[in-house]
Design a protein around this motif. Sequence first.
Motif: not given
Length: 166
Positions: A5-7, A45-46, A75-87, A142-147
């Motif tokens: 998926v990331p590729i 990608p982001l 904690f996956q709910l929190e990670v998921g919601v953080a991903n939602l905000g970024i997306g 995780d590093f390449i996309t935001p950079i």
Amino acid sequence: MVFWVPILAWVVALVAAGVALGRGPRPITPYRIARALLRYVLLIPLGLLGLWGFTGHVFVPDQVAASIGWAPSPFQLEVGVANLGIGVTAIIAAFRKELGFSMAVGIMALCFLGGAGIGHLIQIEQTADMAAGNAGPILYTDFITPIAVIVLVALVRILPGGRSEA
């Protein structure tokens, strides 16, 4: 699937930017290249992968945890919601002219995704967790996309044609 998926997201973003440039006005300048790349890196990608991360962590957390080599966690709910905000914010940024919004999204993504990438590296070192969702392409993106977002915003600001938008 987690491996690819990331590729695929990056390949689609690069192709989409190329198509947009090919169908856009001439001449194709470094500024237009940077602007097109910024839009499609924010969008795919982001943005779309942020929504993908949200969907996985919130709706199929057991599968996502297994793909990372973890036990399921609340904690996956929190990670998921953080991903939602970024997306969501990355998708909005992809269609906004103001570069400050895109830079803010890039910085937030670097903090969250870069931190996740560091966590993956720690897991690899401490537990030899080489699962696709921990040590596969997602580790690198995780590093390449935001950079890439931060660098592209900087390029759009400094290249001729971009100063009026800063």
